[in-house]
Enzyme design. Sequence first.
Site, PDB file in Angstrom:
ATOM      1  N   GLU A 205       1.088   4.124  -4.470  1.00  0.00           N
ATOM      2  CA  GLU A 205       0.447   5.421  -4.677  1.00  0.00           C
ATOM      3  C   GLU A 205       1.347   6.592  -4.291  1.00  0.00           C
ATOM      4  O   GLU A 205       0.885   7.720  -4.153  1.00  0.00           O
ATOM      5  CB  GLU A 205      -0.884   5.462  -3.926  1.00  0.00           C
ATOM      6  CG  GLU A 205      -1.839   4.410  -4.469  1.00  0.00           C
ATOM      7  CD  GLU A 205      -3.206   4.415  -3.826  1.00  0.00           C
ATOM      8  OE1 GLU A 205      -3.411   5.210  -2.881  1.00  0.00           O
ATOM      9  OE2 GLU A 205      -4.061   3.635  -4.259  1.00  0.00           O
ATOM     10  N   ASP A 242      -7.853   5.200   4.948  1.00  0.00           N
ATOM     11  CA  ASP A 242      -8.511   4.120   4.211  1.00  0.00           C
ATOM     12  C   ASP A 242      -8.093   2.834   4.898  1.00  0.00           C
ATOM     13  O   ASP A 242      -6.959   2.382   4.759  1.00  0.00           O
ATOM     14  CB  ASP A 242      -8.093   4.105   2.738  1.00  0.00           C
ATOM     15  CG  ASP A 242      -8.697   2.918   1.983  1.00  0.00           C
ATOM     16  OD1 ASP A 242      -9.509   2.181   2.582  1.00  0.00           O
ATOM     17  OD2 ASP A 242      -8.355   2.737   0.802  1.00  0.00           O
ATOM     18  N   ASP A 312     -16.116   2.155  -0.345  1.00  0.00           N
ATOM     19  CA  ASP A 312     -15.390   1.850  -1.583  1.00  0.00           C
ATOM     20  C   ASP A 312     -15.713   0.418  -1.995  1.00  0.00           C
ATOM     21  O   ASP A 312     -16.567   0.176  -2.835  1.00  0.00           O
ATOM     22  CB  ASP A 312     -13.892   2.061  -1.370  1.00  0.00           C
ATOM     23  CG  ASP A 312     -13.052   1.590  -2.555  1.00  0.00           C
ATOM     24  OD1 ASP A 312     -13.609   1.403  -3.650  1.00  0.00           O
ATOM     25  OD2 ASP A 312     -11.828   1.400  -2.388  1.00  0.00           O
ATOM     26  N   LYS A 337     -14.817   5.255  -8.464  1.00  0.00           N
ATOM     27  CA  LYS A 337     -13.721   4.751  -9.302  1.00  0.00           C
ATOM     28  C   LYS A 337     -14.324   4.320 -10.634  1.00  0.00           C
ATOM     29  O   LYS A 337     -15.109   3.369 -10.677  1.00  0.00           O
ATOM     30  CB  LYS A 337     -13.036   3.562  -8.627  1.00  0.00           C
ATOM     31  CG  LYS A 337     -12.268   3.926  -7.361  1.00  0.00           C
ATOM     32  CD  LYS A 337     -11.761   2.676  -6.659  1.00  0.00           C
ATOM     33  CE  LYS A 337     -10.808   3.024  -5.517  1.00  0.00           C
ATOM     34  NZ  LYS A 337     -10.453   1.818  -4.722  1.00  0.00           N
ATOM     35  N   SER A 367      -4.676   2.062  -7.598  1.00  0.00           N
ATOM     36  CA  SER A 367      -3.248   1.921  -7.280  1.00  0.00           C
ATOM     37  C   SER A 367      -2.417   1.665  -8.533  1.00  0.00           C
ATOM     38  O   SER A 367      -1.253   2.038  -8.607  1.00  0.00           O
ATOM     39  CB  SER A 367      -3.036   0.820  -6.240  1.00  0.00           C
ATOM     40  OG  SER A 367      -3.702  -0.351  -6.631  1.00  0.00           O
ATOM     41  N   LYS A 388      -9.231  11.937  -4.633  1.00  0.00           N
ATOM     42  CA  LYS A 388      -8.208  11.129  -3.972  1.00  0.00           C
ATOM     43  C   LYS A 388      -7.332  10.568  -5.084  1.00  0.00           C
ATOM     44  O   LYS A 388      -7.768   9.719  -5.855  1.00  0.00           O
ATOM     45  CB  LYS A 388      -8.925  10.026  -3.199  1.00  0.00           C
ATOM     46  CG  LYS A 388      -8.024   9.078  -2.470  1.00  0.00           C
ATOM     47  CD  LYS A 388      -8.875   8.011  -1.819  1.00  0.00           C
ATOM     48  CE  LYS A 388      -8.001   6.810  -1.574  1.00  0.00           C
ATOM     49  NZ  LYS A 388      -8.714   5.677  -1.035  1.00  0.00           N
TER      50      LYS A 388
END
Length: 427
Positions: A205, A242, A312, A337, A367, A388
């Site tokens: 990332e 995270d 998440d 996501k 990612s 993010k």
Amino acid sequence: MSAIVDIIAREIIDSRGNPTVEVDVLLESGVIGRAAVPSGASTGTKEAVELRDGDAARYLGKGVLQAVENVNTEITEAIIGLDVEEQSFIDQTLIDLDGTENKSRLGANAILAVSMACARAAAEESGLPLYRYLGGSGFMQLPTPMMNIINGGAHAENSVDMQEFMIIPAGLPTFREALRAGAEVFHALKKILHSEGLATTVGDEGGFAPDLPSNEAAIQYILQAITAAGYEPGRDILLGLDCASSEFYKDGLYHLESEGLQLTSAQFADYLATWVDKYPIVSIEDGMSEHDWDGWKLLTDRIGKKVQLVGDDLFVTNAKILREGIQKGVGNSVLIKVNQIGTLTETFTTIETAKRAGYTAVISHRSGETEDTTIADISVATNALQIKTGSLSRSERIAKYNQLLRIEEELGDATSYAGKEAFYNLK
């Protein structure tokens, strides 16, 4: 009516060199909408299923020719002739066509690419920017970015257990200034790491992935960099983590291998609470494993009033699972996501579910990304207030930031930067 006349899917490459699905949706008017889907490294077990070919002779088994074929045949037959502006009807048609709970028959990667490409085509046909088409004509705020500048865990080959250490430039007046602050801290951190003989190679990332003596050392280096760049930690720039705890949760314990620790849920909650007292941490994602709901409840009761606790792997952008979490008082925020759930309509439902319950929603990349910038528009369209999308390097990350700069410029005085307002449910 803006009828869909053709759909073309293809296999392209993501930022990790793995195949993914891209789709073009063609309309009667000649307009084309194009979208490409991302892919995750650390994934929740209840995510919608990404269809891979499993043919070891191609792309190490990661090809997506079957997903592409599903779009070019079955999906195309089902939605040709539909009005592209009927997003929820199109998405429901795709869900029904697949017929499984987790989109495993046609593939969430196939379904999502079509869902997003339809939205892009509809926006183009309407003569509107995507964020306006999706979000309507109301007031929109630019999101506060969470920038992952030190990578560990599944996103890097290093000794750091936790997956992401983020800077959050919430104390700046505009998105443009927040982005500049992030970039300046990123460069200051590079200089500090280099001066200490530490690696400045980057992870998936775009954050640095140095070998550090402990997880806490990552925080200390970032604080140094914030100060070196001329900003004040806690005032101008906050911190986010995270933990991706599911990755190191085994046999009921949290294994922090870099520190030789094996902690119970209560001990790990204490570990994180100590950091929160010591450092300007405002957000912790996946602070407990997706399999440890009791641990999540413990952590929420302990620090949930002063820290954003983002689910998440826990919630996987699924409104049904999120509702269960809300009912049980677990977490206070959901990571969004698009490829965890597989359609735009379901994504927006989850965001609305969070907001109604007083939870925050953080729009997120994966990612494995592409140059597709849809999530930048979604963050503005839904007034999610947080995004993010990686560090200040790697073009697939920067593409989203640059799109947000353009949106801020287009909206001008008709917008504001969320800043610290993004954390509206904290005391």
